[in-house]
Scaffold this motif. Structure first.
Motif, PDB file in Angstrom:
ATOM      1  N   TYR A 353       0.933  -1.128   0.035  1.00  0.00           N
ATOM      2  CA  TYR A 353       0.109  -0.150  -0.030  1.00  0.00           C
ATOM      3  C   TYR A 353       0.980   1.360   0.235  1.00  0.00           C
ATOM      4  O   TYR A 353       1.863   1.210   0.653  1.00  0.00           O
ATOM      5  CB  TYR A 353      -0.886   0.056   1.190  1.00  0.00           C
ATOM      6  CG  TYR A 353      -1.947  -0.988   1.424  1.00  0.00           C
ATOM      7  CD1 TYR A 353      -2.651  -1.499   0.472  1.00  0.00           C
ATOM      8  CD2 TYR A 353      -1.524  -1.721   2.758  1.00  0.00           C
ATOM      9  CE1 TYR A 353      -3.462  -2.721   0.517  1.00  0.00           C
ATOM     10  CE2 TYR A 353      -2.664  -2.826   2.860  1.00  0.00           C
ATOM     11  CZ  TYR A 353      -3.469  -3.145   2.051  1.00  0.00           C
ATOM     12  OH  TYR A 353      -4.358  -4.071   2.133  1.00  0.00           O
ATOM     13  N   ALA A 354       0.396   2.217  -0.862  1.00  0.00           N
ATOM     14  CA  ALA A 354       0.709   3.627  -0.322  1.00  0.00           C
ATOM     15  C   ALA A 354       0.089   4.029   0.690  1.00  0.00           C
ATOM     16  O   ALA A 354      -1.091   4.334   0.721  1.00  0.00           O
ATOM     17  CB  ALA A 354       0.626   4.554  -1.503  1.00  0.00           C
ATOM     18  N   TYR A 355       0.636   4.181   2.012  1.00  0.00           N
ATOM     19  CA  TYR A 355      -0.219   4.600   3.193  1.00  0.00           C
ATOM     20  C   TYR A 355      -0.243   6.023   3.148  1.00  0.00           C
ATOM     21  O   TYR A 355       0.485   6.845   2.807  1.00  0.00           O
ATOM     22  CB  TYR A 355       0.374   4.200   4.515  1.00  0.00           C
ATOM     23  CG  TYR A 355       0.478   2.705   4.783  1.00  0.00           C
ATOM     24  CD1 TYR A 355      -0.508   2.053   5.560  1.00  0.00           C
ATOM     25  CD2 TYR A 355       1.700   1.880   4.299  1.00  0.00           C
ATOM     26  CE1 TYR A 355      -0.616   0.822   5.861  1.00  0.00           C
ATOM     27  CE2 TYR A 355       1.405   0.652   4.619  1.00  0.00           C
ATOM     28  CZ  TYR A 355       0.470  -0.161   5.254  1.00  0.00           C
ATOM     29  OH  TYR A 355       0.255  -1.438   5.691  1.00  0.00           O
ATOM     30  N   ARG A 356      -1.605   6.404   3.520  1.00  0.00           N
ATOM     31  CA  ARG A 356      -1.922   7.868   3.456  1.00  0.00           C
ATOM     32  C   ARG A 356      -1.016   8.581   4.454  1.00  0.00           C
ATOM     33  O   ARG A 356      -0.624   8.219   5.558  1.00  0.00           O
ATOM     34  CB  ARG A 356      -3.495   8.180   4.347  1.00  0.00           C
ATOM     35  CG  ARG A 356      -3.846   9.346   4.826  1.00  0.00           C
ATOM     36  CD  ARG A 356      -4.829   9.108   5.966  1.00  0.00           C
ATOM     37  NE  ARG A 356      -5.413  10.407   6.147  1.00  0.00           N
ATOM     38  CZ  ARG A 356      -5.087  11.302   7.061  1.00  0.00           C
ATOM     39  NH1 ARG A 356      -3.694  11.242   7.651  1.00  0.00           N
ATOM     40  NH2 ARG A 356      -5.646  12.450   7.457  1.00  0.00           N
ATOM     41  N   GLY A 357      -0.485   9.607   3.976  1.00  0.00           N
ATOM     42  CA  GLY A 357       0.425  10.522   4.770  1.00  0.00           C
ATOM     43  C   GLY A 357       1.878   9.939   4.727  1.00  0.00           C
ATOM     44  O   GLY A 357       2.773  10.484   4.137  1.00  0.00           O
TER      45      GLY A 357
END
Ligand code: SF4
Ligand code: FES
Length: 368
Positions: A353-357
């Protein structure tokens, strides 16, 4: 005649300790220095009540990141609004929850990422989150507050739908939302890692039908169907500028959380206008209100007053034209594309995932 809105989503902050890869916040988050202060929120709540709003949803980011959350809840109560807190539970212990209840909180909506801690924490990008959520849910029901569990469903947890509903029942929730991921913002960015297969979706939908029969008297199960596998679109937001408003942490007022992804829309701010002026006159709310803006096939369709042509932000994201028919509709010339995208993404084998933030590694290092 413009109808009165029923609900207002107050995004108190974009700050959040979690990093869910399907977060509905924008890719460009608004900073703390721009956050609306409690006194201004109190004025907005009074204006909302005068406009006809009945419910305030306190959201974020994580609303508990605001030290003045108690003051904000009290302001909503003083405006005679039903107050719902949408929270990850991180930063919100039993004592603070009791203070929020004393200030007037009516309802808590808790997000769960999965049933097992290891998977849930990986999805949230935060170790220990699931355990804290379990303790928090117990505090909510011990205090006698109404509890809804919200579970965003995607490839990593879709096979746990039945277990998630069982968990919600065991936690004493009165309602559970099985909300298949909607692909805007961070979810669109992570679509290849989140998209389930059609077989998984079909099984999950059937599971929910069975669970509704099994738990008929014990819990309300709401389900948001995944657009990419649908034949007709959802009436997004109950129609643009018809039922609700979103106020961002800095005070911009939006018809929906993803509205700024439509270029050219002009959003007014609570710092410059009253809520009533914004609701009735602002260009962004006027842009897709009603049915006048529609083109074919929506313009002459019998469903146009029922689904309002689907979602403007999804039309924009997938066709580049916010006034196009939502491709989730099988009458859209772009509908076949949706099935092809879903098929390709669901078999992409992408698990990162591209994590939020921030990244997961950043978070772990931060916690050491
Ligand atoms: Fe809804 Fe437009 Fe499809 Fe008709 S053509 S069902 S109004 S999205
Ligand atoms: Fe903006 Fe659907 S999310 S109209």
């Amino acid at each position: 005649m413009i109808p009165a809105p029923l609900g207002l989503l107050a995004e108190l902050t974009h700050r959040c300790p979690l990093g869910c890869p399907y977060c509905s916040n924008p890719l460009e988050l608004e900073g703390r220095v721009h956050e609306v202060d409690a006194a201004t929120w109190a004025r907005v709540f009074r204006e909302a009540a005068a406009l006809g709003v009945l419910q305030i949803h306190l959201s974020g980011g994580e609303p508990a990141s605001r030290r003045d959350l108690e003051e904000i809840v009290l302001a909503a109560r003083e405006a005679a609004l039903y107050t719902n807190l949408i929270t990850s539970a991180i930063g919100l212990g039993a004592e603070r929850l009791a203070r929020l209840q004393a200030a007037g909180l009516d309802h808590v909506q808790l997000s769960l990422q999965d049933v097992e801690a290891a998977s849930a924490d990986r999805i949230a990008g935060y170790s220990g989150a699931h355990e804290r959520k379990m303790a928090f849910a117990r505090s909510v029901t011990e205090l006698g507050l109404a509890l809804t569990i919200n579970a965003v469903i995607h490839r990593a947890n879709i096979d746990s739908v039945a277990a998630l509903v069982d968990l919600a029942v065991s936690l004493g929730a009165g309602r559970v939302e099985i909300a298949h991921a909607q692909y805007y913002g961070w979810a669109l960015h992570n679509r290849r890692a989140l998209m389930p297969t059609r077989e998984q979706v079909d099984r999950a939908v059937q599971d929910v039908e069975d669970l509704r029969a099994r738990y008929a008297q014990r819990i309300v199960i709401d389900m948001v169907i995944p657009d990419y596998y649908a034949r007709r679109p959802k009436p997004c937001m109950g129609g643009w500028g018809r039922r609700s408003l979103n106020v961002t942490p800095s005070g911009r007022v939006l018809p929906c959380h993803a509205a700024p992804t439509n270029p050219g829309l002009e959003f007014w701010s609570i710092h410059d206008h009253s809520l009533a002026e914004i609701w009735r006159e602002s260009p962004a709310f006027e842009a897709f209100r009603g049915t006048e803006w529609m083109r074919e096939p929506c313009r002459s369709c019998a469903m146009r007053e029922a689904d309002f042509g689907g979602c403007r932000c999804q039309a924009m994201a997938l066709t580049g034209d916010a006034a196009a028919t939502d491709p989730a509709c099988e009458l859209s010339p772009m509908h076949a594309l949706l099935g092809e995208l879903a098929e390709a993404d669901s078999t992409a084998n992408l698990a990162d995932y591209a994590y939020r933030g921030r990244s997961l590694r950043d978070r772990r290092e931060e916690e050491k």
